[in-house]
Scaffold this motif. Structure first.
Motif, PDB file in Angstrom:
ATOM      1  N   LYS A  93      -0.330  -5.852  -0.960  1.00 22.80           N
ATOM      2  CA  LYS A  93      -1.836  -6.202  -0.711  1.00 22.80           C
ATOM      3  C   LYS A  93      -2.120  -6.658   0.694  1.00 22.80           C
ATOM      4  O   LYS A  93      -3.158  -6.914   1.248  1.00 22.80           O
ATOM      5  CB  LYS A  93      -1.845  -7.571  -1.389  1.00 22.80           C
ATOM      6  N   GLN A  94      -0.903  -6.523   1.720  1.00 23.99           N
ATOM      7  CA  GLN A  94      -1.029  -6.968   3.041  1.00 23.99           C
ATOM      8  C   GLN A  94      -1.247  -5.648   3.671  1.00 23.99           C
ATOM      9  O   GLN A  94      -1.522  -5.568   4.947  1.00 23.99           O
ATOM     10  CB  GLN A  94       0.046  -7.750   3.616  1.00 23.99           C
ATOM     11  N   LEU A  95      -0.934  -4.427   3.034  1.00 25.78           N
ATOM     12  CA  LEU A  95      -1.165  -3.229   3.867  1.00 25.78           C
ATOM     13  C   LEU A  95      -2.204  -2.396   3.530  1.00 25.78           C
ATOM     14  O   LEU A  95      -3.039  -2.660   2.470  1.00 25.78           O
ATOM     15  CB  LEU A  95       0.240  -2.201   3.133  1.00 25.78           C
ATOM     16  N   SER A  96      -2.496  -1.499   4.457  1.00 25.85           N
ATOM     17  CA  SER A  96      -3.736  -0.708   4.191  1.00 25.85           C
ATOM     18  C   SER A  96      -3.125   0.592   3.267  1.00 25.85           C
ATOM     19  O   SER A  96      -2.047   0.691   3.169  1.00 25.85           O
ATOM     20  CB  SER A  96      -4.114   0.166   5.592  1.00 25.85           C
ATOM     21  N   ALA A  97      -4.276   1.092   2.641  1.00 23.93           N
ATOM     22  CA  ALA A  97      -4.240   2.346   1.877  1.00 23.93           C
ATOM     23  C   ALA A  97      -3.152   3.189   2.418  1.00 23.93           C
ATOM     24  O   ALA A  97      -2.399   4.001   1.996  1.00 23.93           O
ATOM     25  CB  ALA A  97      -5.221   2.899   0.949  1.00 23.93           C
ATOM     26  N   LYS A  98      -3.498   3.516   3.909  1.00 29.06           N
ATOM     27  CA  LYS A  98      -2.816   4.631   4.745  1.00 29.06           C
ATOM     28  C   LYS A  98      -1.210   3.972   4.821  1.00 29.06           C
ATOM     29  O   LYS A  98      -0.391   4.967   4.663  1.00 29.06           O
ATOM     30  CB  LYS A  98      -3.395   4.797   5.941  1.00 29.06           C
TER      31      LYS A  98
ATOM     32  N   LEU B 193       4.418   4.929   3.226  1.00 33.64           N
ATOM     33  CA  LEU B 193       5.568   4.333   2.750  1.00 33.64           C
ATOM     34  C   LEU B 193       6.369   4.885   1.663  1.00 33.64           C
ATOM     35  O   LEU B 193       7.687   5.071   1.456  1.00 33.64           O
ATOM     36  CB  LEU B 193       5.587   2.695   2.615  1.00 33.64           C
ATOM     37  N   ARG B 194       5.192   5.252   0.618  1.00 32.62           N
ATOM     38  CA  ARG B 194       5.843   5.662  -0.587  1.00 32.62           C
ATOM     39  C   ARG B 194       6.820   6.926  -0.535  1.00 32.62           C
ATOM     40  O   ARG B 194       7.879   6.678  -1.239  1.00 32.62           O
ATOM     41  CB  ARG B 194       4.823   5.943  -1.430  1.00 32.62           C
ATOM     42  N   PRO B 195       6.655   7.919   0.035  1.00 31.11           N
ATOM     43  CA  PRO B 195       7.513   9.018   0.244  1.00 31.11           C
ATOM     44  C   PRO B 195       8.916   8.667   0.996  1.00 31.11           C
ATOM     45  O   PRO B 195      10.189   8.842   0.535  1.00 31.11           O
ATOM     46  CB  PRO B 195       6.975  10.124   0.496  1.00 31.11           C
ATOM     47  N   GLU B 196       8.800   7.369   1.857  1.00 28.37           N
ATOM     48  CA  GLU B 196       9.897   7.087   2.522  1.00 28.37           C
ATOM     49  C   GLU B 196      10.690   6.325   1.642  1.00 28.37           C
ATOM     50  O   GLU B 196      12.069   6.251   1.544  1.00 28.37           O
ATOM     51  CB  GLU B 196       9.544   6.260   3.863  1.00 28.37           C
ATOM     52  N   ILE B 197      10.241   5.440   0.928  1.00 30.35           N
ATOM     53  CA  ILE B 197      11.245   4.495  -0.268  1.00 30.35           C
ATOM     54  C   ILE B 197      11.606   5.321  -1.291  1.00 30.35           C
ATOM     55  O   ILE B 197      12.819   5.211  -1.570  1.00 30.35           O
ATOM     56  CB  ILE B 197       9.950   3.451  -0.856  1.00 30.35           C
TER      57      ILE B 197
ATOM     58  N   TYR C  23      11.181 -10.213   0.283  1.00 31.42           N
ATOM     59  CA  TYR C  23      12.289  -9.479   0.235  1.00 31.42           C
ATOM     60  C   TYR C  23      11.787  -7.863   0.017  1.00 31.42           C
ATOM     61  O   TYR C  23      10.806  -7.691  -0.406  1.00 31.42           O
ATOM     62  CB  TYR C  23      13.030  -9.684  -1.300  1.00 31.42           C
ATOM     63  N   ARG C  24      12.689  -7.181   1.179  1.00 33.81           N
ATOM     64  CA  ARG C  24      12.359  -5.951   1.024  1.00 33.81           C
ATOM     65  C   ARG C  24      12.142  -5.027  -0.138  1.00 33.81           C
ATOM     66  O   ARG C  24      11.312  -4.046  -0.407  1.00 33.81           O
ATOM     67  CB  ARG C  24      13.213  -5.064   2.154  1.00 33.81           C
ATOM     68  N   SER C  25      13.063  -5.221  -1.274  1.00 30.80           N
ATOM     69  CA  SER C  25      13.305  -4.507  -2.369  1.00 30.80           C
ATOM     70  C   SER C  25      11.884  -4.769  -3.214  1.00 30.80           C
ATOM     71  O   SER C  25      11.341  -3.898  -4.100  1.00 30.80           O
ATOM     72  CB  SER C  25      14.374  -5.007  -3.062  1.00 30.80           C
ATOM     73  N   ILE C  26      11.585  -6.047  -3.260  1.00 29.22           N
ATOM     74  CA  ILE C  26      10.403  -6.429  -3.867  1.00 29.22           C
ATOM     75  C   ILE C  26       9.095  -5.677  -3.405  1.00 29.22           C
ATOM     76  O   ILE C  26       8.080  -5.518  -3.937  1.00 29.22           O
ATOM     77  CB  ILE C  26      10.183  -8.096  -4.331  1.00 29.22           C
ATOM     78  N   ALA C  27       8.963  -5.907  -1.994  1.00 32.70           N
ATOM     79  CA  ALA C  27       7.830  -5.336  -1.183  1.00 32.70           C
ATOM     80  C   ALA C  27       7.939  -3.730  -1.450  1.00 32.70           C
ATOM     81  O   ALA C  27       6.713  -3.357  -1.724  1.00 32.70           O
ATOM     82  CB  ALA C  27       7.923  -5.402   0.218  1.00 32.70           C
ATOM     83  N   ALA C  28       8.972  -3.103  -1.334  1.00 34.66           N
ATOM     84  CA  ALA C  28       9.134  -1.670  -1.962  1.00 34.66           C
ATOM     85  C   ALA C  28       8.516  -1.292  -3.297  1.00 34.66           C
ATOM     86  O   ALA C  28       7.732  -0.415  -3.519  1.00 34.66           O
ATOM     87  CB  ALA C  28      10.462  -1.280  -1.595  1.00 34.66           C
ATOM     88  N   ALA C  29       9.058  -2.342  -4.342  1.00 34.07           N
ATOM     89  CA  ALA C  29       8.235  -2.069  -5.832  1.00 34.07           C
ATOM     90  C   ALA C  29       6.943  -2.522  -5.737  1.00 34.07           C
ATOM     91  O   ALA C  29       6.335  -1.738  -6.458  1.00 34.07           O
ATOM     92  CB  ALA C  29       9.029  -3.151  -6.444  1.00 34.07           C
ATOM     93  N   SER C  30       6.388  -3.331  -4.820  1.00 36.14           N
ATOM     94  CA  SER C  30       5.011  -3.748  -4.646  1.00 36.14           C
ATOM     95  C   SER C  30       4.091  -2.207  -4.416  1.00 36.14           C
ATOM     96  O   SER C  30       3.189  -1.944  -4.934  1.00 36.14           O
ATOM     97  CB  SER C  30       4.743  -4.866  -3.962  1.00 36.14           C
ATOM     98  N   VAL C  31       4.670  -1.691  -3.254  1.00 36.34           N
ATOM     99  CA  VAL C  31       4.167  -0.607  -2.939  1.00 36.34           C
ATOM    100  C   VAL C  31       3.954   0.668  -3.980  1.00 36.34           C
ATOM    101  O   VAL C  31       2.947   1.254  -4.155  1.00 36.34           O
ATOM    102  CB  VAL C  31       4.651   0.015  -1.528  1.00 36.34           C
TER     103      VAL C  31
ATOM    104  N   THR D 121       0.763   2.144  -5.463  1.00 34.50           N
ATOM    105  CA  THR D 121       0.345   3.488  -5.227  1.00 34.50           C
ATOM    106  C   THR D 121       0.213   4.392  -6.432  1.00 34.50           C
ATOM    107  O   THR D 121      -0.609   5.414  -6.685  1.00 34.50           O
ATOM    108  CB  THR D 121       1.209   4.072  -4.034  1.00 34.50           C
ATOM    109  N   PHE D 122       1.377   4.243  -7.331  1.00 36.07           N
ATOM    110  CA  PHE D 122       1.339   4.977  -8.520  1.00 36.07           C
ATOM    111  C   PHE D 122       0.110   4.756  -9.498  1.00 36.07           C
ATOM    112  O   PHE D 122      -0.500   5.746  -9.944  1.00 36.07           O
ATOM    113  CB  PHE D 122       2.786   4.978  -9.199  1.00 36.07           C
ATOM    114  N   ARG D 123      -0.279   3.297  -9.507  1.00 32.00           N
ATOM    115  CA  ARG D 123      -1.350   2.871 -10.430  1.00 32.00           C
ATOM    116  C   ARG D 123      -2.452   3.479  -9.846  1.00 32.00           C
ATOM    117  O   ARG D 123      -3.476   4.127 -10.473  1.00 32.00           O
ATOM    118  CB  ARG D 123      -1.264   1.376 -10.608  1.00 32.00           C
ATOM    119  N   ASP D 124      -2.868   3.257  -8.331  1.00 31.52           N
ATOM    120  CA  ASP D 124      -4.006   3.953  -7.760  1.00 31.52           C
ATOM    121  C   ASP D 124      -4.336   5.378  -8.056  1.00 31.52           C
ATOM    122  O   ASP D 124      -5.311   5.718  -8.426  1.00 31.52           O
ATOM    123  CB  ASP D 124      -3.983   3.595  -6.325  1.00 31.52           C
ATOM    124  N   GLU D 125      -2.985   6.249  -7.893  1.00 28.40           N
ATOM    125  CA  GLU D 125      -3.095   7.404  -8.063  1.00 28.40           C
ATOM    126  C   GLU D 125      -3.664   7.969  -9.666  1.00 28.40           C
ATOM    127  O   GLU D 125      -4.306   8.696  -9.965  1.00 28.40           O
ATOM    128  CB  GLU D 125      -1.860   8.240  -8.054  1.00 28.40           C
ATOM    129  N   HIS D 126      -3.196   7.113 -10.538  1.00 27.35           N
ATOM    130  CA  HIS D 126      -3.503   7.191 -11.940  1.00 27.35           C
ATOM    131  C   HIS D 126      -4.968   6.834 -12.396  1.00 27.35           C
ATOM    132  O   HIS D 126      -5.595   7.577 -13.082  1.00 27.35           O
ATOM    133  CB  HIS D 126      -2.373   6.242 -13.010  1.00 27.35           C
TER     134      HIS D 126
END
Length: 191
Positions: free
Chosen positions: A47-52, A57-61, A130-138, A142-147
């Motif tokens: 929620k603190q990040l832009s869509a861009k 981040l998604r492919p990097e994660i 926490y990084r792992s929760i932030a990554a899960a958040s991303v 992103t997967f939900r927005d795509e859906h």
């Protein structure tokens, strides 16, 4: 600066959901186990990040995670269970889909339905700690927005490609004008 771990265990999985407050579409959840050294520059609560930023981040994660998975609970499941239980179901599905069994779960929020044999810790605001929760958040976002963008192709009146099913003025106006569709959540106050 986000923390790498809560327990210090290498197989600690972060868990978060997306779409809990929406009027339409499934609720998504992601589970992510990160290597300790993974610390991209702008990883944070989605929620603190832009869509861009989220899309970058998604492919990097996905490429660097020890394991990651996404689960969802359908509109029908949300209707039959309630949104909290459906969120836990989506989280359980994400954990079950991990290629590695986690030793501990870090869950964003204050409640969780325990999984047998896997200890967990709930952390309010964990996606900003926490990084792992932030990554899960991303990933969940992103997967939900795509859906929701895919659903919007068949239901263009509701503007889901922009509002992702959240209760915006535009979305509510479209429901008022066109009525709900099968992807709207029964029992939710749509207007």
């Amino acid at each position: 600066m986000l923390l790498a771990s809560h327990t210090g265990h290498a197989l600690e999985a972060g868990l978060d959901e997306a779409g809990r407050g929406c009027l339409a579409g499934p609720v998504f959840a992601a589970a992510v186990i990160l290597p300790a050294a993974f610390n991209p520059r702008f990883l944070n609560d989605s929620k603190q990040l832009s869509a861009k930023q989220r899309e970058a981040l998604r492919p990097e994660i996905c490429a660097q995670a020890v394991a990651w998975a996404v689960g969802q609970a359908s509109v029908a499941e949300i209707g039959s269970l309630n949104i909290a239980q459906a969120s836990y179901l989506a989280m359980h599905r994400a954990v079950a889909a991990l290629a590695v069994v986690p030793a501990h779960l870090l869950v964003d929020g204050n409640r969780f339905a325990p999984l047998a044999g896997v200890p967990h810790t709930c952390i309010i605001g964990g996606d900003g700690l926490y990084r792992s929760i932030a990554a899960a958040s991303v990933l969940a976002k992103t997967f939900r927005d795509e859906h929701m963008r895919a659903l919007a192709a068949n239901f263009p009146a509701y503007g889901w490609e922009q509002n992702a099913g959240y209760p915006t003025l535009q979305h509510r106006a479209a429901i008022r004008a066109h009525g709900p569709c099968p992807h709207h959540r029964p029992g939710f106050r749509l207007l």
